[in-house]
Write an enzyme that holds these catalytic residues in place. Structure first.
Site, mmCIF file in Angstrom:
data_model
loop_
_atom_site.group_PDB
_atom_site.id
_atom_site.type_symbol
_atom_site.label_atom_id
_atom_site.label_comp_id
_atom_site.label_asym_id
_atom_site.label_seq_id
_atom_site.Cartn_x
_atom_site.Cartn_y
_atom_site.Cartn_z
ATOM 1 N N ASN A 1 -4.435 -7.051 -6.865
ATOM 2 C CA ASN A 1 -3.262 -7.009 -5.974
ATOM 3 C C ASN A 1 -3.326 -8.155 -4.969
ATOM 4 O OD1 ASN A 1 -2.991 -4.580 -7.281
ATOM 5 N ND2 ASN A 1 -3.783 -3.371 -5.580
ATOM 6 N N ASP A 2 -4.501 -8.287 -4.361
ATOM 7 C CA ASP A 2 -4.656 -9.365 -3.384
ATOM 8 C C ASP A 2 -4.871 -10.710 -4.069
ATOM 9 O OD1 ASP A 2 -4.288 -8.328 -0.793
ATOM 10 O OD2 ASP A 2 -6.145 -7.193 -0.994
ATOM 11 N N CYS B 1 -9.980 -3.157 -10.226
ATOM 12 C CA CYS B 1 -9.502 -1.956 -9.527
ATOM 13 C C CYS B 1 -8.122 -2.171 -8.918
ATOM 14 C CB CYS B 1 -10.504 -1.495 -8.473
ATOM 15 S SG CYS B 1 -10.761 -2.700 -7.172
ATOM 16 N N ARG C 1 -10.867 3.990 -1.194
ATOM 17 C CA ARG C 1 -10.313 3.166 -0.104
ATOM 18 C C ARG C 1 -10.613 3.859 1.229
ATOM 19 N NH1 ARG C 1 -5.959 2.006 -4.107
ATOM 20 N NH2 ARG C 1 -5.624 -0.246 -4.123
ATOM 21 N N GLU D 1 -10.938 -11.086 -4.565
ATOM 22 C CA GLU D 1 -9.515 -10.968 -4.230
ATOM 23 C C GLU D 1 -8.943 -12.283 -3.713
ATOM 24 O OE1 GLU D 1 -8.651 -6.899 -2.647
ATOM 25 O OE2 GLU D 1 -10.356 -7.339 -1.364
ATOM 26 N N ARG E 1 2.439 -9.519 -0.652
ATOM 27 C CA ARG E 1 2.647 -8.435 -1.623
ATOM 28 C C ARG E 1 3.537 -7.324 -1.091
ATOM 29 N NH1 ARG E 1 -3.477 -5.830 -1.574
ATOM 30 N NH2 ARG E 1 -2.527 -3.862 -2.166
ATOM 31 N N ARG F 1 -15.614 1.597 -0.773
ATOM 32 C CA ARG F 1 -15.310 0.282 -0.207
ATOM 33 C C ARG F 1 -15.332 0.393 1.311
ATOM 34 N NH1 ARG F 1 -9.622 -2.511 -1.383
ATOM 35 N NH2 ARG F 1 -8.799 -0.893 -0.008
ATOM 36 N N HIS G 1 0.818 -1.215 0.000
ATOM 37 C CA HIS G 1 0.000 0.000 0.000
ATOM 38 C C HIS G 1 0.852 1.266 0.000
ATOM 39 C CE1 HIS G 1 -3.233 -2.840 0.637
ATOM 40 N NE2 HIS G 1 -3.953 -1.929 0.013
#
Ligand code: PEP
Ligand code: MG
Length: 590
Positions: free
Chosen positions: A472-473, A520, A309, A449, A483, A346, A202
């Site tokens: 990403n996840d 996303c 987010r 995810e 990650r 989210r 992040h």
């Protein structure tokens, strides 16, 4: 002497500037410039803080119980001596006078210089005095924060780009927590280097959203680079050049100018619809972290927010969470700023490398959970805090009265999570209705995810109106790669056939069920993946505003039908004969 360091390129472009070394524990120290008229005041703040600390230490010494060990009094004398030593306060003053740093920043800059000198001392006793120096600086920072003029700062922050006559600055740190990156929005740094971190950590994501060049995972960077060194950050190739020669410097300055020209060219696409050569219309949305980012989303020509987010509203608050009204105001601000365009909010995704307070991600990883990425995060955390969750749901629902709001649930893996979420939402609606507060019925989507969610997508689609792929996840959980961990970053592979298969399957199943599907994760904003995702049937991409123009350009040059044919080959190749990493790299660059 010039030398290079290598890390992971996480945010494109070239930054050239003087290094500002910041210890991870002090990344939250305010960094801003003071103008000429404020220099004397700033020195005054430092003087007041120094006197306050001297008073504190003298009192401690005076009130020392008779039975206290003699070393304690000696230690306080050492602290007093350090406090009055010209190499600390005198040199700190110089940073304020010559560089116009605010007092806290000047102090931490000087601490970094002195800490290096202590590290290099041969004598063990003297080397160990570094800890004392750090304690004295801690006291000074506390005194500055609580001093009579504390309210004085940090309002008049001046961004580096706006501060005439100053050299540009780049931040060098061991690690920066995502919440701390937020301090740097619109701030003084034109680039970042960190020792740790992965491409989709992040911290890297927020660096990209700031649209400034960044390299993470550069291992020893914060140990080797010295305060004030000239540094080039090549965010395209993951290279950091320290103390560059004039020829290298000129080469990179040329690249900076080229990049700026390219940026200006791309900006002209702002009002051009994203349509492929064969007429397929594509929706480009923005990812945001704070309501204020909505302006950049509109500026970039986004057709809405595909991912807000919300957890960034929950960070750095010393454990105190934002209440319903405060959240409502933040969501409403984002919704109103988007002028009727959809905003996908989210629910909070705290945990893993996004700690609630300002503890660094690595501290959190090492001290608080054995395996935080697999632990209590995202919807799991929300469901474990039902009061907090319903409060957030009410705040989001209330914002729906001011524009088009969509609700997005992170990291669903169990059908029970879908059921419990719907129950919580129903209760939140009932509570609002009872209180006579307006809201409208909003669409609810799931973030895909976790591989389990792909494998049982039809069951999830019975609960949700739309899905958004959090690649990403999804990559992290499919390949079992943290990650945020640079030690395994080379195995974090979006081109892995299993990852591509899961993404393609999600898009295809959602489309077949008539449900809106978007990506996303960071893949959506990386032009290397645009044609592959188009070929899989994706027509909605959500990314940082700064990436929208480049993705649009790629779409305008793509033929969706051809992309589908290539994807068929890619997926078949993946299922049959897995590509070697080298082959994948060449596909990526092509
Ligand atoms: C993702 O996982 O791809 C995503 C968009 O969510 P985050 O990066 O915030 O975990
Ligand atoms: Mg995610």
């Amino acid at each position: 002497m010039s030398f290079q360091l290598f890390g992971l390129p996480v945010s494109r472009g070239v930054a050239i500037g003087r290094a500002v070394l910041v210890a991870s524990s002090r990344v939250d120290v305010a960094h801003y410039f003071v103008d000429d008229a404020r220099v004397e005041d700033e020195i005054g703040r430092l003087r007041v803080a120094r006197d306050a600390v001297a008073g504190e230490l003298s009192l401690l010494k005076r009130d020392m119980p008779a039975e206290a060990p003699a070393e304690l009094a000696a230690l306080l004398d050492v602290h007093l001596m350090l406090l009055h030593d010209d190499s600390l306060t005198g040199a700190t003053k110089q940073w304020i006078v010559e560089r116009h740093y605010n007092a806290e920043w000047a102090l931490s800059a000087q601490l970094e210089v002195l800490a290096r000198q202590f590290d290099e001392m041969e004598d063990d006793y003297l080397r160990e005095r570094k800890a004392d120096l750090e304690q004295v600086v801690e006291r000074l920072l506390r005194a500055l924060a609580h001093g009579p003029d504390a309210s004085f700062s940090p309002a008049p922050a001046v961004g580096a780009r706006d501060f005439a006559g100053e050299d540009p600055l780049v931040l060098v740190a061991n690690d920066i927590a995502p919440a701390d990156m937020l301090h740097f929005k619109g701030g003084v740094f034109t680039g970042f280097v960190t020792d740790v971190g992965g491409r989709t950590s992040h911290t890297a994501i927020v660096a990209r959203s700031l649209d400034i060049p960044a390299v993470v995972g550069a291992r020893e960077a914060s140990r080797i680079i010295r305060q004030d060194d000239w540094v080039i950050i090549d965010g395209d190739n993951g290279v950091v050049i320290v103390d560059p020669s004039p020829i290298v410097l000129e080469e990179y300055r040329f690249r900076q100018r080229q990049a700026e020209l390219e940026r200006q060219k791309l900006a002209r696409l702002r009002h051009t619809p994203a349509v492929t050569l064969d007429g397929e219309r594509v929706e480009l949305l923005a990812n945001i972290e704070l309501p204020a980012d909505a302006a950049a989303a509109l500026e970039a020509g986004a057709l809405g927010v595909g991912l807000f987010r919300s957890e960034f509203l929950f960070m750095n608050r010393g454990g105190e969470l934002p209440g319903e009204d405060e959240q409502f105001e933040a969501y409403r601000a984002a919704v109103e700023a988007m002028n009727g365009l959809p905003v996908t909010i989210r629910t909070v995704d705290i945990g893993a490398d996004k700690p609630l307070d300002r503890m660094s991600a690595s501290e959190l990883r090492h001290e608080h959970a054995l395996n935080p990425a697999l632990g209590l995060r995202a919807i799991r955390w929300s469901l474990s805090e039902p009061g907090m969750f319903r409060q957030q749901l009410r705040a989001i629902l209330r914002a729906s009265a001011y524009g088009k709001v969509r609700l997005l649930i992170p990291m669903v893996a169990h059908l029970s999570e879908a059921k419990l979420t719907m129950e919580a939402l129903a209760r939140a609606k009932q509570q609002l209705a009872d209180a006579g507060k307006p809201f409208v019925d909003i669409e609810v989507g799931a973030m895909i995810e976790v591989p389990a969610a792909v494998l049982m997508l039809p069951a999830f689609l019975r609960y949700f109106d739309f899905v958004s792929l959090g690649t990403n996840d999804l990559i992290q959980y499919t390949l079992a790669i943290d990650r945020a961990d640079e030690a395994v970053a080379h195995l974090y592979d979006p081109w892995h056939p299993a990852v591509l298969g899961l993404i393609a399957s999600t898009i295809q199943q959602a489309r077949a069920a008539g449900k809106h599907v978007s990506v996303c994760g960071e893949m959506a904003g990386d032009p290397a993946f645009t044609e592959t995702l188009l070929g899989m049937g994706l027509r909605s991409f959500s990314m940082h505003p700064a990436q929208i123009a480049a993705i649009k350009q790629r779409i305008l040059r793509s033929d969706a039908r051809r992309c589908s044919a290539s994807v068929r080959d890619l997926l078949l190749g993946g299922a049959g004969v897995p590509m070697e990493p080298a082959q994948r790299a060449s596909t990526r660059n092509g």
